[in-house]
Design an enzyme around this catalytic site. Structure first.
Site, mmCIF file in Angstrom:
data_model
loop_
_atom_site.group_PDB
_atom_site.id
_atom_site.type_symbol
_atom_site.label_atom_id
_atom_site.label_comp_id
_atom_site.label_asym_id
_atom_site.label_seq_id
_atom_site.Cartn_x
_atom_site.Cartn_y
_atom_site.Cartn_z
ATOM 1 N N ASP A 130 5.614 -7.000 -14.714
ATOM 2 C CA ASP A 130 6.515 -5.257 -13.607
ATOM 3 C C ASP A 130 4.477 -6.173 -12.504
ATOM 4 O OD1 ASP A 130 7.241 -3.934 -11.862
ATOM 5 O OD2 ASP A 130 6.952 -2.123 -13.239
ATOM 6 N N ARG A 132 6.170 -4.999 -9.158
ATOM 7 C CA ARG A 132 6.193 -3.993 -7.824
ATOM 8 C C ARG A 132 5.154 -3.195 -6.871
ATOM 9 N NH1 ARG A 132 10.642 -0.634 -10.752
ATOM 10 N NH2 ARG A 132 9.761 -0.672 -12.189
#
Ligand SMILES: [Zn+2]
Length: 212
Positions: A130, A132
Protein backbone atom coordinates in the site's frame (compact mmCIF):
# COMPACT_ATOMS: atom_id res chain seq x y z
CA UNK A 1 3.03 17.85 8.42
CA UNK A 2 3.60 20.36 5.60
CA UNK A 3 0.74 20.06 3.16
CA UNK A 4 1.35 19.78 -0.59
CA UNK A 5 0.01 22.53 -2.83
CA UNK A 6 -3.29 21.95 -4.56
CA UNK A 7 -4.83 24.42 -6.98
CA UNK A 8 -8.33 24.63 -8.40
CA UNK A 9 -8.43 24.13 -12.17
CA UNK A 10 -12.12 23.89 -12.97
CA UNK A 11 -15.53 23.89 -11.39
CA UNK A 12 -18.88 22.74 -12.74
CA UNK A 13 -22.17 21.06 -11.85
CA UNK A 14 -22.42 17.25 -11.95
CA UNK A 15 -25.86 15.66 -11.89
CA UNK A 16 -25.79 12.01 -10.77
CA UNK A 17 -28.29 9.28 -9.95
CA UNK A 18 -27.86 10.31 -6.31
CA UNK A 19 -28.41 14.02 -6.93
CA UNK A 20 -26.42 17.09 -7.79
CA UNK A 21 -22.81 17.83 -6.84
CA UNK A 22 -20.37 20.63 -7.48
CA UNK A 23 -17.40 19.03 -9.28
CA UNK A 24 -14.07 20.70 -8.64
CA UNK A 25 -10.91 19.62 -10.47
CA UNK A 26 -7.81 20.16 -8.35
CA UNK A 27 -4.26 19.97 -9.62
CA UNK A 28 -1.97 18.32 -7.11
CA UNK A 29 1.81 18.10 -6.95
CA UNK A 30 1.95 14.31 -7.28
CA UNK A 31 -1.09 13.47 -9.42
CA UNK A 32 -0.89 13.49 -13.19
CA UNK A 33 -4.67 13.69 -13.51
CA UNK A 34 -7.02 16.14 -11.80
CA UNK A 35 -8.18 15.17 -8.34
CA UNK A 36 -11.93 15.23 -8.81
CA UNK A 37 -13.71 16.51 -5.74
CA UNK A 38 -17.49 16.31 -5.47
CA UNK A 39 -19.11 18.74 -3.08
CA UNK A 40 -22.74 18.41 -2.05
CA UNK A 41 -24.53 21.38 -0.47
CA UNK A 42 -22.52 23.65 1.82
CA UNK A 43 -20.42 21.38 4.07
CA UNK A 44 -19.01 24.34 6.04
CA UNK A 45 -22.53 24.88 7.42
CA UNK A 46 -22.26 21.59 9.33
CA UNK A 47 -20.12 21.07 12.40
CA UNK A 48 -19.03 17.57 11.26
CA UNK A 49 -19.69 17.15 7.53
CA UNK A 50 -19.35 13.72 5.91
CA UNK A 51 -16.22 13.18 3.83
CA UNK A 52 -15.01 10.24 1.76
CA UNK A 53 -11.44 9.90 0.46
CA UNK A 54 -11.91 7.39 -2.33
CA UNK A 55 -9.16 5.64 -4.30
CA UNK A 56 -10.08 4.93 -7.90
CA UNK A 57 -10.85 1.32 -8.90
CA UNK A 58 -11.40 0.83 -12.64
CA UNK A 59 -12.32 -2.85 -12.43
CA UNK A 60 -15.25 -2.34 -10.09
CA UNK A 61 -16.29 1.22 -10.94
CA UNK A 62 -16.18 0.85 -14.74
CA UNK A 63 -16.90 -2.89 -15.13
CA UNK A 64 -18.81 -3.85 -11.99
CA UNK A 65 -16.25 -6.36 -10.72
CA UNK A 66 -17.46 -8.32 -7.69
CA UNK A 67 -13.90 -9.04 -6.53
CA UNK A 68 -13.56 -5.97 -4.29
CA UNK A 69 -15.82 -3.51 -2.48
CA UNK A 70 -14.67 -0.20 -3.98
CA UNK A 71 -17.69 0.63 -6.13
CA UNK A 72 -20.05 -0.29 -3.32
CA UNK A 73 -18.17 1.98 -0.92
CA UNK A 74 -18.36 4.84 -3.42
CA UNK A 75 -22.08 4.25 -3.99
CA UNK A 76 -22.79 4.14 -0.25
CA UNK A 77 -20.77 7.35 0.26
CA UNK A 78 -22.59 9.24 -2.49
CA UNK A 79 -25.95 8.08 -1.13
CA UNK A 80 -25.08 8.91 2.50
CA UNK A 81 -23.81 12.35 1.56
CA UNK A 82 -26.93 13.10 -0.42
CA UNK A 83 -29.12 11.89 2.42
CA UNK A 84 -27.44 14.54 4.58
CA UNK A 85 -27.62 17.06 1.70
CA UNK A 86 -24.02 17.92 2.46
CA UNK A 87 -20.54 16.44 2.21
CA UNK A 88 -17.45 15.87 0.09
CA UNK A 89 -15.99 13.02 -1.97
CA UNK A 90 -12.33 13.29 -2.97
CA UNK A 91 -11.55 10.85 -5.79
CA UNK A 92 -7.87 9.92 -5.78
CA UNK A 93 -6.07 8.37 -8.74
CA UNK A 94 -4.51 5.63 -6.60
CA UNK A 95 -5.58 2.43 -8.36
CA UNK A 96 -4.44 -0.84 -6.80
CA UNK A 97 -3.35 0.80 -3.55
CA UNK A 98 -1.15 3.24 -5.42
CA UNK A 99 0.52 0.71 -7.75
CA UNK A 100 -1.44 1.83 -10.81
CA UNK A 101 -3.62 0.05 -13.36
CA UNK A 102 -0.84 -1.83 -15.21
CA UNK A 103 0.39 -3.30 -11.94
CA UNK A 104 -3.18 -4.14 -10.98
CA UNK A 105 -3.64 -6.31 -14.05
CA UNK A 106 -0.46 -8.19 -13.15
CA UNK A 107 -1.57 -8.53 -9.52
CA UNK A 108 -4.91 -10.00 -10.66
CA UNK A 109 -3.13 -12.49 -12.92
CA UNK A 110 -0.75 -13.49 -10.13
CA UNK A 111 -3.68 -13.93 -7.73
CA UNK A 112 -5.51 -16.11 -10.22
CA UNK A 113 -2.57 -18.19 -11.41
CA UNK A 114 -1.18 -18.98 -7.97
CA UNK A 115 -4.34 -18.71 -5.83
CA UNK A 116 -2.91 -15.84 -3.79
CA UNK A 117 -4.42 -12.99 -1.84
CA UNK A 118 -3.69 -9.49 -3.13
CA UNK A 119 -1.03 -8.83 -0.46
CA UNK A 120 0.84 -12.01 -1.33
CA UNK A 121 0.58 -11.32 -5.06
CA UNK A 122 2.11 -7.86 -4.46
CA UNK A 123 4.92 -9.43 -2.45
CA UNK A 124 5.60 -11.96 -5.22
CA UNK A 125 5.76 -9.16 -7.80
CA UNK A 126 7.97 -7.00 -5.58
CA UNK A 127 5.30 -4.30 -5.33
CA UNK A 128 4.45 -2.27 -2.23
CA UNK A 129 1.33 -3.52 -0.49
CA UNK A 130 0.00 0.00 0.00
CA UNK A 131 1.70 3.19 -1.15
CA UNK A 132 -1.35 5.45 -1.14
CA UNK A 133 -1.04 8.95 0.29
CA UNK A 134 -3.76 11.19 1.61
CA UNK A 135 -1.91 14.46 2.18
CA UNK A 136 -3.25 16.03 -1.03
CA UNK A 137 -6.74 15.12 0.12
CA UNK A 138 -6.01 16.89 3.41
CA UNK A 139 -4.85 19.95 1.46
CA UNK A 140 -8.13 19.91 -0.48
CA UNK A 141 -10.09 19.79 2.78
CA UNK A 142 -8.13 22.86 3.92
CA UNK A 143 -8.96 24.59 0.61
CA UNK A 144 -12.63 23.79 1.28
CA UNK A 145 -12.22 25.22 4.80
CA UNK A 146 -13.09 21.93 6.47
CA UNK A 147 -11.09 21.37 9.64
CA UNK A 148 -13.27 18.73 11.26
CA UNK A 149 -14.97 15.91 9.40
CA UNK A 150 -16.88 12.69 9.79
CA UNK A 151 -14.82 10.36 7.61
CA UNK A 152 -16.62 7.56 5.81
CA UNK A 153 -14.00 4.83 5.99
CA UNK A 154 -12.89 1.53 7.48
CA UNK A 155 -9.23 2.39 6.96
CA UNK A 156 -7.30 3.64 10.03
CA UNK A 157 -4.52 5.00 7.79
CA UNK A 158 -6.84 7.64 6.32
CA UNK A 159 -7.94 8.72 9.78
CA UNK A 160 -4.32 8.95 11.01
CA UNK A 161 -3.14 10.99 8.02
CA UNK A 162 -5.89 13.56 8.41
CA UNK A 163 -5.25 13.83 12.16
CA UNK A 164 -1.53 14.33 11.44
CA UNK A 165 -2.55 17.16 9.11
CA UNK A 166 -4.46 18.85 11.96
CA UNK A 167 -7.92 17.85 10.82
CA UNK A 168 -10.24 16.54 13.54
CA UNK A 169 -11.80 13.23 12.54
CA UNK A 170 -14.76 11.23 13.65
CA UNK A 171 -15.09 7.97 11.77
CA UNK A 172 -18.19 6.39 10.28
CA UNK A 173 -17.83 2.77 9.16
CA UNK A 174 -18.95 1.71 5.67
CA UNK A 175 -20.54 -1.69 6.04
CA UNK A 176 -20.39 -3.71 2.84
CA UNK A 177 -22.00 -7.12 2.52
CA UNK A 178 -19.34 -9.61 1.39
CA UNK A 179 -19.81 -12.04 -1.48
CA UNK A 180 -17.90 -15.21 -2.30
CA UNK A 181 -15.70 -13.38 -4.81
CA UNK A 182 -14.49 -10.59 -2.50
CA UNK A 183 -14.62 -12.35 0.86
CA UNK A 184 -10.89 -13.21 1.03
CA UNK A 185 -9.98 -9.66 -0.02
CA UNK A 186 -12.23 -8.08 2.60
CA UNK A 187 -10.99 -10.45 5.30
CA UNK A 188 -7.43 -9.60 4.35
CA UNK A 189 -8.22 -5.92 4.81
CA UNK A 190 -9.73 -6.66 8.21
CA UNK A 191 -7.06 -9.12 9.47
CA UNK A 192 -3.86 -7.74 7.95
CA UNK A 193 -4.60 -4.03 7.48
CA UNK A 194 -6.77 -3.49 10.58
CA UNK A 195 -9.67 -2.16 8.56
CA UNK A 196 -12.81 -2.04 10.65
CA UNK A 197 -14.99 -4.03 8.25
CA UNK A 198 -17.30 -5.56 10.89
CA UNK A 199 -16.92 -8.94 9.15
CA UNK A 200 -17.63 -12.26 10.83
CA UNK A 201 -16.03 -15.46 9.54
CA UNK A 202 -18.52 -17.20 7.27
CA UNK A 203 -18.62 -20.98 7.91
CA UNK A 204 -19.07 -21.83 4.22
CA UNK A 205 -16.06 -19.72 3.26
CA UNK A 206 -13.75 -20.59 6.15
CA UNK A 207 -11.27 -22.36 3.88
CA UNK A 208 -10.54 -18.95 2.35
CA UNK A 209 -9.02 -17.83 5.66
CA UNK A 210 -6.18 -20.32 5.33
CA UNK A 211 -4.95 -18.20 2.41
CA UNK A 212 -4.42 -15.13 4.60
ZN1 LIG B 1 -11.60 -2.24 -6.14
Amino acid sequence: MILPQVTRQSESKLVTAYGEFRMIGFKGQDSKVPIITLVCGTPTDLEWPLVRLHSKCTTSEAFGSCQCDCKEQLDISMRRIHEEKSGVIIFLDQEARGNGLSAKLKIYQEMQDYNLTSDKACEQLGLPIDSRKYDEAAAILFDLKLRQVRLLTNNPEKVNTLINCNICVERERIQVKPNKYNYAYLMEKQCRHNHDMGLQPLPDLESVLTLL
